[in-house]
Design a protein around this motif. Structure first.
Motif, PDB file in Angstrom:
ATOM      1  N   PRO A 299       7.184  -2.508   0.570  1.00 22.51           N
ATOM      2  CA  PRO A 299       7.682  -3.887   0.503  1.00 22.51           C
ATOM      3  C   PRO A 299       6.660  -4.838  -0.107  1.00 22.51           C
ATOM      4  CG  PRO A 299       7.213  -3.243   2.782  1.00 22.51           C
ATOM      5  CD  PRO A 299       7.053  -2.013   1.951  1.00 22.51           C
ATOM      6  N   LYS A 300       7.167  -5.793  -0.910  1.00 24.24           N
ATOM      7  CA  LYS A 300       6.286  -6.796  -1.501  1.00 24.24           C
ATOM      8  C   LYS A 300       5.627  -7.657  -0.434  1.00 24.24           C
ATOM      9  CE  LYS A 300       8.611  -7.467  -5.983  1.00 24.24           C
ATOM     10  NZ  LYS A 300       9.378  -8.433  -6.813  1.00 24.24           N
ATOM     11  N   ASP A 301       6.373  -8.003   0.607  1.00 24.75           N
ATOM     12  CA  ASP A 301       5.881  -8.856   1.693  1.00 24.75           C
ATOM     13  C   ASP A 301       5.998  -8.067   2.989  1.00 24.75           C
ATOM     14  OD1 ASP A 301       5.417 -10.739   3.669  1.00 24.75           O
ATOM     15  OD2 ASP A 301       6.478 -12.346   2.599  1.00 24.75           O
ATOM     16  N   ILE A 302       4.911  -7.420   3.382  1.00 25.87           N
ATOM     17  CA  ILE A 302       4.949  -6.542   4.556  1.00 25.87           C
ATOM     18  C   ILE A 302       5.194  -7.336   5.829  1.00 25.87           C
ATOM     19  CG2 ILE A 302       3.571  -4.956   5.963  1.00 25.87           C
ATOM     20  CD1 ILE A 302       2.301  -3.926   3.406  1.00 25.87           C
ATOM     21  N   ALA A 303       4.632  -8.535   5.916  1.00 30.34           N
ATOM     22  CA  ALA A 303       4.832  -9.354   7.119  1.00 30.34           C
ATOM     23  C   ALA A 303       6.301  -9.705   7.288  1.00 30.34           C
ATOM     24  CB  ALA A 303       3.978 -10.615   7.026  1.00 30.34           C
ATOM     25  N   ALA A 304       6.960 -10.108   6.214  1.00 36.15           N
ATOM     26  CA  ALA A 304       8.383 -10.430   6.284  1.00 36.15           C
ATOM     27  C   ALA A 304       9.198  -9.185   6.614  1.00 36.15           C
ATOM     28  CB  ALA A 304       8.842 -11.029   4.951  1.00 36.15           C
ATOM     29  N   TYR A 305       8.794  -8.053   6.069  1.00 36.04           N
ATOM     30  CA  TYR A 305       9.468  -6.786   6.339  1.00 36.04           C
ATOM     31  C   TYR A 305       9.394  -6.453   7.827  1.00 36.04           C
ATOM     32  CZ  TYR A 305      10.749  -1.845   5.616  1.00 36.04           C
ATOM     33  OH  TYR A 305      11.371  -0.617   5.647  1.00 36.04           O
ATOM     34  N   GLU A 306       8.213  -6.643   8.406  1.00 36.98           N
ATOM     35  CA  GLU A 306       8.037  -6.363   9.833  1.00 36.98           C
ATOM     36  C   GLU A 306       8.854  -7.310  10.701  1.00 36.98           C
ATOM     37  OE1 GLU A 306       3.980  -4.540  11.057  1.00 36.98           O
ATOM     38  OE2 GLU A 306       3.501  -6.159   9.662  1.00 36.98           O
ATOM     39  N   ARG A 307       9.146  -8.508  10.191  1.00 38.56           N
ATOM     40  CA  ARG A 307       9.966  -9.459  10.945  1.00 38.56           C
ATOM     41  C   ARG A 307      11.452  -9.109  10.869  1.00 38.56           C
ATOM     42  NH1 ARG A 307       6.513 -13.301   8.352  1.00 38.56           N
ATOM     43  NH2 ARG A 307       8.195 -13.820   6.880  1.00 38.56           N
ATOM     44  N   GLY A 308      11.782  -8.102  10.069  1.00 43.79           N
ATOM     45  CA  GLY A 308      13.166  -7.681   9.957  1.00 43.79           C
ATOM     46  C   GLY A 308      13.907  -8.295   8.797  1.00 43.79           C
ATOM     47  N   GLU A 309      13.204  -8.992   7.921  1.00 46.42           N
ATOM     48  CA  GLU A 309      13.839  -9.568   6.743  1.00 46.42           C
ATOM     49  C   GLU A 309      13.995  -8.502   5.664  1.00 46.42           C
ATOM     50  OE1 GLU A 309      11.721 -13.034   5.397  1.00 46.42           O
ATOM     51  OE2 GLU A 309      11.248 -13.665   7.448  1.00 46.42           O
ATOM     52  N   LEU A 310      15.026  -8.653   4.831  1.00 49.40           N
ATOM     53  CA  LEU A 310      15.181  -7.762   3.690  1.00 49.40           C
ATOM     54  C   LEU A 310      14.173  -8.159   2.623  1.00 49.40           C
ATOM     55  CD1 LEU A 310      19.056  -7.415   3.287  1.00 49.40           C
ATOM     56  CD2 LEU A 310      17.457  -5.776   4.287  1.00 49.40           C
ATOM     57  N   VAL A 311      13.402  -7.187   2.148  1.00 55.41           N
ATOM     58  CA  VAL A 311      12.312  -7.456   1.211  1.00 55.41           C
ATOM     59  C   VAL A 311      12.452  -6.525   0.007  1.00 55.41           C
ATOM     60  CG1 VAL A 311       9.804  -7.459   0.894  1.00 55.41           C
ATOM     61  CG2 VAL A 311      10.787  -8.184   3.078  1.00 55.41           C
ATOM     62  N   GLU A 312      12.212  -7.057  -1.181  1.00 55.96           N
ATOM     63  CA  GLU A 312      12.232  -6.224  -2.374  1.00 55.96           C
ATOM     64  C   GLU A 312      11.007  -5.316  -2.408  1.00 55.96           C
ATOM     65  OE1 GLU A 312      12.585  -8.736  -5.781  1.00 55.96           O
ATOM     66  OE2 GLU A 312      14.765  -8.951  -5.555  1.00 55.96           O
ATOM     67  N   PRO A 313      11.148  -4.102  -2.955  1.00 57.96           N
ATOM     68  CA  PRO A 313       9.985  -3.219  -3.071  1.00 57.96           C
ATOM     69  C   PRO A 313       9.082  -3.656  -4.220  1.00 57.96           C
ATOM     70  CG  PRO A 313      11.910  -2.162  -4.001  1.00 57.96           C
ATOM     71  CD  PRO A 313      12.385  -3.457  -3.424  1.00 57.96           C
ATOM     72  N   VAL A 314       7.815  -3.268  -4.134  1.00 58.95           N
ATOM     73  CA  VAL A 314       6.871  -3.563  -5.211  1.00 58.95           C
ATOM     74  C   VAL A 314       7.384  -2.976  -6.520  1.00 58.95           C
ATOM     75  CG1 VAL A 314       4.527  -3.160  -6.045  1.00 58.95           C
ATOM     76  CG2 VAL A 314       4.912  -3.684  -3.616  1.00 58.95           C
ATOM     77  N   LYS A 315       7.871  -1.754  -6.455  1.00 63.50           N
ATOM     78  CA  LYS A 315       8.398  -1.089  -7.641  1.00 63.50           C
ATOM     79  C   LYS A 315       9.756  -0.499  -7.294  1.00 63.50           C
ATOM     80  CE  LYS A 315       7.380   2.501 -11.079  1.00 63.50           C
ATOM     81  NZ  LYS A 315       6.462   3.606 -11.471  1.00 63.50           N
ATOM     82  N   PRO A 316      10.839  -1.137  -7.696  1.00 60.17           N
ATOM     83  CA  PRO A 316      12.168  -0.591  -7.382  1.00 60.17           C
ATOM     84  C   PRO A 316      12.461   0.669  -8.181  1.00 60.17           C
ATOM     85  CG  PRO A 316      12.374  -2.467  -8.844  1.00 60.17           C
ATOM     86  CD  PRO A 316      10.912  -2.377  -8.479  1.00 60.17           C
ATOM     87  N   ILE A 317      13.502   1.386  -7.764  1.00 59.59           N
ATOM     88  CA  ILE A 317      13.998   2.547  -8.494  1.00 59.59           C
ATOM     89  C   ILE A 317      14.971   2.030  -9.546  1.00 59.59           C
ATOM     90  CG2 ILE A 317      15.209   4.761  -8.305  1.00 59.59           C
ATOM     91  CD1 ILE A 317      14.507   4.599  -5.226  1.00 59.59           C
ATOM     92  N   VAL A 318      14.699   2.314 -10.812  1.00 59.03           N
ATOM     93  CA  VAL A 318      15.525   1.780 -11.895  1.00 59.03           C
ATOM     94  C   VAL A 318      16.090   2.926 -12.716  1.00 59.03           C
ATOM     95  CG1 VAL A 318      15.601   0.309 -13.940  1.00 59.03           C
ATOM     96  CG2 VAL A 318      14.129  -0.316 -12.007  1.00 59.03           C
ATOM     97  N   TYR A 319      17.403   2.902 -12.923  1.00 64.96           N
ATOM     98  CA  TYR A 319      18.068   3.861 -13.801  1.00 64.96           C
ATOM     99  C   TYR A 319      18.627   3.127 -15.017  1.00 64.96           C
ATOM    100  CZ  TYR A 319      17.902   7.858 -10.659  1.00 64.96           C
ATOM    101  OH  TYR A 319      17.473   8.904  -9.896  1.00 64.96           O
ATOM    102  N   TYR A 320      18.371   3.683 -16.190  1.00 67.47           N
ATOM    103  CA  TYR A 320      18.928   3.155 -17.428  1.00 67.47           C
ATOM    104  C   TYR A 320      20.093   4.032 -17.868  1.00 67.47           C
ATOM    105  CZ  TYR A 320      14.802   0.191 -17.895  1.00 67.47           C
ATOM    106  OH  TYR A 320      13.827  -0.749 -17.688  1.00 67.47           O
ATOM    107  N   LEU A 321      21.099   3.391 -18.414  1.00 65.50           N
ATOM    108  CA  LEU A 321      22.215   4.145 -18.969  1.00 65.50           C
ATOM    109  C   LEU A 321      21.832   4.703 -20.331  1.00 65.50           C
ATOM    110  CD1 LEU A 321      23.687   2.659 -16.683  1.00 65.50           C
ATOM    111  CD2 LEU A 321      25.625   2.366 -18.228  1.00 65.50           C
ATOM    112  N   ASP A 528       2.248   0.597  10.417  1.00 65.10           N
ATOM    113  CA  ASP A 528       1.225   0.881  11.425  1.00 65.10           C
ATOM    114  C   ASP A 528       0.804   2.346  11.450  1.00 65.10           C
ATOM    115  OD1 ASP A 528       1.235  -1.775  12.236  1.00 65.10           O
ATOM    116  OD2 ASP A 528       2.869  -1.436  13.673  1.00 65.10           O
ATOM    117  N   ALA A 529       1.493   3.175  10.687  1.00 69.28           N
ATOM    118  CA  ALA A 529       1.167   4.601  10.658  1.00 69.28           C
ATOM    119  C   ALA A 529       0.213   4.873   9.497  1.00 69.28           C
ATOM    120  CB  ALA A 529       2.435   5.440  10.522  1.00 69.28           C
ATOM    121  N   ASN A 530      -0.980   5.295   9.795  1.00 64.14           N
ATOM    122  CA  ASN A 530      -2.001   5.537   8.770  1.00 64.14           C
ATOM    123  C   ASN A 530      -2.028   6.979   8.282  1.00 64.14           C
ATOM    124  OD1 ASN A 530      -3.009   2.832   8.803  1.00 64.14           O
ATOM    125  ND2 ASN A 530      -4.016   3.303  10.763  1.00 64.14           N
TER     126      ASN A 530
END
Length: 830
Positions: A299-321, A528-530
């Protein structure tokens, strides 16, 4: 690095400038394949005697392609210029078929099929650059003393040794000639396996008809196409040529310098995996570890992710046609990819997977589907009826690096045919060869979603089709909300349960609750898992919370013994499901001529669809066969209550055999449609029915199934191998007890029964299933005792009823059966 690789002459050490090991960013900043130019820069002289000057090797006539390695073509020779900084880096080497002859491998391989994947490293040794395989199957932390033993006892082979032709201009790299390597028959990257070479009697590669088709360098990968022709005495096709020609694609992909933190596999949730043997384990043996294959999402914003908010990934999965994709299909393909966004939202990610149109040459002149930075939905102009979702993953961690979904042009034809056959009775939209685009698009959307699921790491989950009660699939409200199976990853394509008059039915599969569950389990970020080990308690808890709920169960469908884990089936009760399906087929069969030939004034579609209709009937039969000698598999850990394996109840097995006798082994007059059979073949109907019935009969009387039935005796199930054979034999030979006329279908079936009993009694060696399914030593089991005893009873019954039959064919058949049994019981030795 082993010590001997560090022994380099002082002169070379002084000449070579050491650079950083990480060159991914630098490579990405270099000009790409689109900027192929003549090399006109004056080269510096080599700094070591024995090597040619750079400009003697890479002349002014060279055409150069900059990328991961700079590739030079000089005349008919190809050179790699390898930066010193990329020596010892891990690469993944994938060998695939780019084009292949018809029938190669028995027709089970296609263009795009992977032949071999291996990790490799480039190393310098004296005046050579060597390409070696590197395995992560055996590992131990570098800090542990045992790591030395792991290296010493898992020494990897050298694939090829290249002479250094010259140093690079700045002496920070090496130039090698790769022409001979890619022009030779190197077994480890060849498309022809040892079995193929033996079966097709391949003698050698014909170098006069073999050549390097292309070599392209991208920032993170190199792609080579080889066009090879082999001399073969018995090729799979075009036999008059005595040759096999194929095109191979060799991909070499730079792996991340630091592997992603892996996630430990749990067999109760379905994921493709990589396996390692950890010799650094504290256990009293080498610890076998299995990691799931998945994309790296952070997640781009780990703190927001931990709060349960939907967060965009740093690098999304992208498919081109693929640029070749027809415009009318593009919206459905995009929707099929992005349907997974909802599942990733369950895992806390927003816009985690995206589909895009291919960029125009003006937008991105360097765009290429072969560039590993781009995952592409490839649209292939081929008559193959298939779609596949392969991916490339890091063997060190399971991280998926890239994926190309392959859609073959003719695949929708298969879906149209089954749509008509399986849903046509209850679905007016399906009663035509001109299926509405909206329906075809929905089918394509769901197939793409299924294949993308594979590319996300998910294997088939055949258990999911048994998660829903059979009658629920006749409910419009239920099917619209939940679909027809708990996951898109099952082979549950259409709702063949729904009956005429059922309202608002969903007939086509869709994403299900299991998909959300599996994506959350595999992709949720645990900040929290290292280590992978620290994730296990949380991951295991998520599974145990779902214990007992059929919606969240996983089953691969392998083994063929679990009736809840089958391909192409839907509904929890296979007898009820097959009954509904068969009712619909009996409604479709009389309409098939009207929906096809009557509309097209041609018999080709009619013939094709009728053949597939018989195949659908066969599938419904096969689903019920699995109940007999069946075993339910419920994947559990010792901390959970219950058994992993539970035999199917005796009552269910008995009822299933009754169903088979009435629906599989009775005479199928409903299939004999005169306006079909007399228009598609001069004489094949009776033989096709015989062949189908024999197949299922032999399946019932397989040593594998009978072994499980014999096991029922010690499990106190109440239905064993003897019970099954008695029920089957009395049903198949019912006419000899009732005195009824024996028609041609039944005469054929009864002969097939005797042939199978002969096989069980007399064939040697009778150990055909020792390496597959349920092992059994036939000669020391009850199988032959049962077969002999029941045949003696049958022969006695046949003799007592001989005089009843006045019909010549029935009488001759009975006489013949008596003689056959005598020969089976007392075979003549040669």
């Amino acid at each position: 690095m082993p010590k001997f690789y560090q022994v380099i002459s002082l002169a070379l050490l002084m000449a070579v400038t050491q650079t950083s090991c990480s060159t991914t960013k630098e490579a990405a900043q270099q000009p790409t394949a689109a900027s192929q130019t003549e090399n006109t820069v004056k080269a510096r002289p080599a700094s070591r005697s024995g090597f040619k000057n750079y400009n003697e090797v890479i002349t002014k006539d060279a055409v150069s392609d900059q990328g991961l390695f700079t590739i030079h073509r000089v005349g008919d020779k190809y050179y790699y210029e390898i930066p010193d900084s990329l020596l010892q880096r891990d690469f993944l080497w994938i060998s695939r078929f780019a084009s292949l002859p018809s029938g190669l491998g028995g027709g089970y391989v296609n263009a795009g099929s992977s032949v071999n994947e291996q990790m490799v490293v480039w190393q310098k040794f004296n005046d050579k650059i060597v390409l070696k395989t590197k395995s992560y199957n055996a590992v131990a932390a570098d800090s542990l003393p045992i790591s030395l033993s792991v290296q010493a006892n898992n020494y990897q082979p050298t694939i090829y040794a290249f002479d250094i032709a010259a140093l690079s201009r700045d002496s920070a790299g090496y130039v090698i000639d790769v022409t001979k390597f890619f022009s030779s028959d190197i077994k480890v990257i060849s498309g022809l396996s040892a079995d193929m070479r033996k079966n097709y009697k391949v003698s050698k590669l014909d170098e006069s008809r073999s050549f390097i088709n292309s070599v392209k360098s991208f920032p993170l990968n190199i792609e080579v196409k080889q066009d090879f022709t082999y001399d073969a005495a018995e090729p799979p096709s075009n036999s008059a040529t005595g040759s096999i020609s194929l095109m191979m694609n060799q991909s070499m992909v730079l792996l991340p310098k630091e592997p992603m933190q892996p996630r430990i596999n749990d067999y109760r949730v379905g994921y493709f995996t990589i396996r390692q043997v950890d010799y650094g384990s504290e256990a009293l043996k080498a610890d076998e570890k299995s990691y799931i294959r998945r994309w790296k999402l952070v997640p781009k914003d780990i703190a927001a992710y931990e709060r349960g908010e939907l967060v965009e990934p740093v690098k999304p999965i992208v498919y081109y046609l693929d640029p070749a994709t027809p415009d009318k299909l593009r919206p459905y393909i995009k929707a099929g990819v992005e349907q997974w966004q909802k599942a990733f939202e369950t895992a806390g990610f927003k816009n985690a997977i995206i589909a895009k149109d291919p960029p125009s040459p003006e937008e991105d002149p360097d765009f290429s589907p072969e560039d590993v930075r781009y995952s592409v939905i490839r649209y292939v102009a081929s008559t193959t009826r298939n779609a596949v979702g392969p991916s490339v993953s890091d063997p060190r961690s399971g991280e998926i690096i890239e994926s190309d979904i392959i859609w073959y042009h003719n695949h929708l034809r298969s879906y149209r045919n089954r749509y008509l056959l399986e849903t046509g009775a209850a679905n007016p939209n399906a009663r035509t060869l001109e299926t509405p685009l909206e329906d075809l698009g929905e089918m394509m959307l769901e197939v793409i979603t299924h294949e993308v699921g594979h590319a996300l790491g998910l294997p088939h989950n055949m258990k999911a089709s048994a998660a829903y009660p059979t009658d629920s699939l006749r409910s419009g409200a239920f099917t619209q909300q939940y679909g027809i199976a708990a996951t898109i990853m099952d082979y549950a394509r259409y709702n063949y349960i729904a009956q005429p008059g059922d309202q608002n039915i969903r007939f086509i599969r869709q994403l299900g609750p299991y998909d959300h569950y599996a994506i959350n389990w595999g992709y949720r970020y645990l900040p929290d898992a290292n280590s992978a080990e620290e994730e296990v308690p949380t991951l295991s808890k998520w599974i145990t919370e779902r214990t007992g709920d059929p919606i969240y169960q996983f089953g691969s469908g392998s083994g063929g013994y679990d009736p809840e884990s089958q391909t192409e089936g839907i509904g929890a009760n296979v007898v009820e499901s097959s009954t509904y399906g068969l009712k619909n087929l009996k409604r479709v069969a009389p309409k098939l001529y009207e929906w096809t030939a009557a509309q097209t004034n041609d018999y080709d579609d009619l013939e094709e669809l009728y053949g597939e209709l018989v195949g659908v009937w066969s599938r419904y039969i096969g689903h019920v066969v699995t109940n007999v000698g069946g075993v339910h598999e419920n994947r559990l850990k010792p901390e959970q209550t219950g058994y992993i394996f539970t035999p199917v109840a005796a009552k269910t097995q008995t009822a299933s055999m009754d169903w088979l006798l009435n629906n599989a082994f009775s005479s199928p007059e409903w299939l004999h449609q005169t306006n079909i059979s007399r228009n598609i073949h001069h004489a094949s109907y009776v033989e096709s029915i015989r062949n189908l019935q024999e197949r299922h009969l032999n399946n019932l009387l397989s040593a594998d199934r009978m072994a499980r039935l014999m096991e029922n005796e010690v499990n106190n199930v109440g239905y064993n191998a003897l019970d099954m054979v008695r029920q089957l034999q009395r049903g198949i030979w019912s006419e000899v007890y009732s005195g009824a006329k024996i028609d041609i279908y039944r005469r054929n079936l009864q002969k097939a029964y005797l042939d199978r009993m002969n096989y069980l009694l007399n064939e040697e060696p009778a150990r055909s299933n020792r390496n597959y399914g349920t092992p059994v030593e036939i000669s020391q089991s009850d199988i032959r005792s049962i077969a002999r005893g029941e045949l003696v009873k049958l022969q006695r019954q046949l003799r007592s009823t001989q005089s009843r039959y006045n019909n010549d064919l029935s009488r001759y058949h009975i006489d013949d059966a008596i003689v056959r049994i005598e020969n089976i019981l007392n075979p003549k030795k040669a």
